[in-house]
Design an enzyme around this catalytic site. Sequence first.
Site, PDB file in Angstrom:
ATOM      1  N   HIS A 104      82.510   9.570  16.156  1.00  0.00           N
ATOM      2  CA  HIS A 104      82.762   9.573  17.590  1.00  0.00           C
ATOM      3  C   HIS A 104      81.828  10.515  18.349  1.00  0.00           C
ATOM      4  O   HIS A 104      81.679  10.405  19.565  1.00  0.00           O
ATOM      5  CB  HIS A 104      84.224   9.915  17.901  1.00  0.00           C
ATOM      6  CG  HIS A 104      84.637  11.324  17.658  1.00  0.00           C
ATOM      7  ND1 HIS A 104      85.409  11.716  16.585  1.00  0.00           N
ATOM      8  CD2 HIS A 104      84.414  12.456  18.368  1.00  0.00           C
ATOM      9  CE1 HIS A 104      85.643  13.014  16.651  1.00  0.00           C
ATOM     10  NE2 HIS A 104      85.043  13.494  17.733  1.00  0.00           N
ATOM     11  N   ASP A 137      85.530   7.714  10.703  1.00  0.00           N
ATOM     12  CA  ASP A 137      85.035   8.633  11.721  1.00  0.00           C
ATOM     13  C   ASP A 137      83.949   9.556  11.177  1.00  0.00           C
ATOM     14  O   ASP A 137      83.915  10.746  11.500  1.00  0.00           O
ATOM     15  CB  ASP A 137      86.169   9.452  12.329  1.00  0.00           C
ATOM     16  CG  ASP A 137      85.764  10.101  13.663  1.00  0.00           C
ATOM     17  OD1 ASP A 137      84.774   9.647  14.258  1.00  0.00           O
ATOM     18  OD2 ASP A 137      86.434  11.055  14.087  1.00  0.00           O
ATOM     19  N   SER A 219      84.157  18.983  16.806  1.00  0.00           N
ATOM     20  CA  SER A 219      84.117  17.744  16.037  1.00  0.00           C
ATOM     21  C   SER A 219      82.803  17.578  15.300  1.00  0.00           C
ATOM     22  O   SER A 219      81.728  17.697  15.883  1.00  0.00           O
ATOM     23  CB  SER A 219      84.314  16.532  16.953  1.00  0.00           C
ATOM     24  OG  SER A 219      85.653  16.386  17.308  1.00  0.00           O
TER      25      SER A 219
END
Length: 380
Positions: A104, A137, A219
Amino acid sequence: MALRRRRVAAAGLAIALVSAGIGGGVGALVAGGDNGSTVVTTAGLERTTSTAGGTSPAAADTVSAAAKKILPSVVTISEESSSESGTGSGMIIRSDGHILTNNHVVSGASGGGSLTVTLQDGRTFDAQVVGTDPSSDLAVVKINASGLTAATFGNSDSLNIGELVVAVGSPLGLNGTVTSGIVSALHRPVRTGDATVQDQQNTVLDAIQTDAPINPGNSGGPLVNSRGEIIGVNSAIATVGGGGSSPFGGTQQSGNIGVGFAIPGDYAESVATQLITSGKATHPYLGVSASTANENARSTASSGTGAQIRSMVSGGPAESAGLRAGDVITKLGDRAVNDVDSLIAAVRSHAIGDEVEVTYTRNGQTSTVKARLALQPPTS
């Protein structure tokens, strides 16, 4: 299939599935020491030979030592496209510029956007996507550089609850930020909730839960043990209220509340190896569509008495093992199954071709069969 999503969020997005296995065979020995040697796998990734979890014998300076080891390998990734822009983190996993991050963090680049990577020494590079795996992901990108400091993968399967961990990344764009905490829980099924992922049925991660402060921008950055070895990829945080209908991103997303989630390092290494060698990743499946049996709707976390099979893939692993629609799966391998998410996470913790014991109830009777997990077909 009725699925209740846990409200989790990350730096712009969240996390996904579980797979199994350690990617690549072992190649040349490159280093040694009291904590084990470092080897290079067939995919060119560095990995420790130590089987210890990474707990230091003394608490003094362990965070500082871990940070010193991992910081040169941590990067900031900026993504821009016609519809969005954002900043995340990543880690150098090969000295030739291969970088592991969350899907992402870089997904906007697939639609004609651009990626820029900033190293700890301030140098910036344009980056190209090597491969992505939206359902887990994870993604690998590459910059045109050499002689970089590559991080070493540790052994996430050896982690213990309460063990010291250190998170490094660029929360809120503040590159090179170091935070620390402990492993709060292991094998925590966490659903991504990312509406852009086509394979919604299987977007569940067998996550490491940590109280190390993780915020938007972390992230894709590493979660490391006290030796500075990768044991997770920081991917999501739990949020409380104020998030609107979406658990992701923007001004609606709250910051750290001490409940963060990381993709296990062993799994991330396996996916990274596949992305580097073939540009795509594969996953195992049981071949069932299921829902949570006797779901506790009042609980903030989905839970029940098992995963009830609603339908099966004709000729798939479950049907071939003798399972039937209506059976309630309560255990897969050594993992208890109390809802549909824990079933998906348990399946993804194995490798394609693994034979696993499946415990189930049928008409009040408990039985066990063996099923051989197969390659999950592509999502149409």
